[in-house]
Design an enzyme around this catalytic site. Structure first.
Site, short mmCIF file in Angstrom:
data_model
loop_
_atom_site.label_atom_id
_atom_site.label_comp_id
_atom_site.label_asym_id
_atom_site.label_seq_id
_atom_site.Cartn_x
_atom_site.Cartn_y
_atom_site.Cartn_z
N ASP A 10 0.82 -1.23 0.00
CA ASP A 10 0.00 0.00 0.00
C ASP A 10 0.85 1.27 0.00
OD1 ASP A 10 -2.34 -1.50 0.03
OD2 ASP A 10 -2.40 -1.59 2.21
N GLU A 11 2.01 1.21 -0.68
CA GLU A 11 2.88 2.40 -0.73
C GLU A 11 2.55 3.30 -1.92
OE1 GLU A 11 5.38 -1.20 0.52
OE2 GLU A 11 4.10 -0.70 -1.17
N GLY A 12 1.64 2.85 -2.78
CA GLY A 12 1.33 3.61 -3.99
C GLY A 12 2.15 3.16 -5.18
N LYS A 13 2.75 1.97 -5.08
CA LYS A 13 3.61 1.50 -6.18
C LYS A 13 2.83 1.23 -7.46
CE LYS A 13 3.54 -3.23 -4.33
NZ LYS A 13 2.74 -2.84 -3.13
N GLY A 14 1.51 0.99 -7.32
CA GLY A 14 0.68 0.75 -8.50
C GLY A 14 0.72 1.90 -9.49
N GLY A 37 -2.47 -6.60 -5.23
CA GLY A 37 -3.08 -5.98 -6.40
C GLY A 37 -2.94 -4.48 -6.42
N HIS A 38 -3.36 -3.93 -7.52
CA HIS A 38 -3.25 -2.49 -7.73
C HIS A 38 -4.55 -1.94 -8.28
CE1 HIS A 38 0.93 -4.13 -8.62
NE2 HIS A 38 1.02 -3.57 -7.45
N THR A 127 -5.67 -12.40 4.34
CA THR A 127 -6.79 -11.96 3.52
C THR A 127 -7.82 -13.07 3.33
OG1 THR A 127 -5.54 -12.58 1.55
CG2 THR A 127 -5.43 -10.27 2.24
N GLN A 222 2.57 -6.59 -2.74
CA GLN A 222 2.82 -6.52 -1.30
C GLN A 222 4.07 -5.68 -1.01
OE1 GLN A 222 2.58 -10.67 -1.64
NE2 GLN A 222 0.80 -10.83 -0.33
#
Length: 277
Positions: A10-14, A37-38, A127, A222
């Site tokens: 959830d670092e914004g890598k998407g 996922g993104h 999850t 992840q």
């Protein structure tokens, strides 16, 4: 080029993966499953991609799921159908024949195990997508792979044997109701027929692309601190979302990786349970 999460996901890598995917010839997922996922917004549409690589939104890009990934056939077909509904082609999506399949008993065991741990205050916060139990079967050398799924006779035999073993666990260890194996097998035989055209030797596709000088993007899922060995154990995932995991999970040599980009953010969050300094 590798793009990965440098924290707990959830670092914004998407966003970065989407930018670089537009310049790539081949995008590779190499670990995890549909527990990651993104979310990508393109052309005013929002796409939630949990298993399919982000390059799927670029028509010229080949998208591959490497042997290190565990694949839920039902979930990936759901993503494929969702993309088709929005006019996105999946003709250039390929799944490695060595990928292990997430079966319904893996989801059931994941949920039952978490419920038991919660009673003791030791829940990991998974999850409940069946990822851990699937990797357990992979390590135990009793898993069902994509190759098995698309060869009906082999699949029927392996699924029956595995399902009966898992039903014993479900009923005798957890006291839950057994799963209907006949129904599951018929359902997944149908999934195998639909996915057959997407099953390939992904390591060969990546290797040949590299030798042809094409641009390859290894898409992280992840984050580093969720790595099975190097993360905040036991509150980790069941695979290796670090840079070194891409070589094994894609079936290629580490010298094929020229650049690693780690994405971090200024504050820390994490999914699930565990320490969050």
């Amino acid at each position: 080029k590798v793009i990965l999460g440098a924290q707990w996901g959830d670092e914004g890598k998407g966003k970065f993966i989407d930018i670089f995917a537009g310049k790539a010839d081949l995008v590779v997922r190499s670990q995890g499953g549909n527990n990651a996922g993104h979310t990508v917004v393109a052309g005013g549409e929002k796409y939630k991609l949990q298993l399919i690589p982000s390059g799927i939104l670029y028509p010229e890009c080949v998208n591959v799921i490497g042997p290190g990934v565990v694949v839920n056939p039902k979930a990936v077909l759901g993503e494929i159908d969702g993309l088709h509904d929005k006019g996105v082609s999946t003709d250039k999506l390929f799944i490695d024949a060595r990928c292990h399949c997430i079966m319904p008993w893996h989801l059931e065991l994941d949920a039952l195990s978490e419920a038991e741990k919660a009673k003791e205050g030791t829940a990991i916060g998974t999850t409940k997508k069946g990822i851990g139990p699937t990797y357990m079967d992979k390590s135990e050398r009793s898993g069902i792979r994509m190759w098995d799924l698309v060869h009906e006779e082999v699949f029927r035999k392996k699924a029956r044997f595995a399902g009966e073993e898992k039903n014993r666990l479900i009923t005798k260890l957890y006291g839950a109701e057994p799963m209907d194996l006949d129904k599951i097998i018929e359902e997944y035989v149908a999934y195998g027929k639909r996915l057959a055209d997407h099953v390939e030797d992904v390591s060969v596709l990546v290797y040949n692309s590299y030798n042809e000088g094409k641009k390859i993007l290894f898409e992280g899922a992840q984050g580093t601190l969720l790595d099975l060995d190097m993360g905040t154990y036991p509150f980790v995932t069941s695979s290796h979302p670090v840079a070194g995991g891409f070589a094994i999970g894609a079936g290629v040599g580490p010298r094929m990786i020229d650049e690693v980009i780690g994405v971090a953010k200024a504050y820390t969050t994490r999914a699930g349970e565990g320490p969050s300094p």
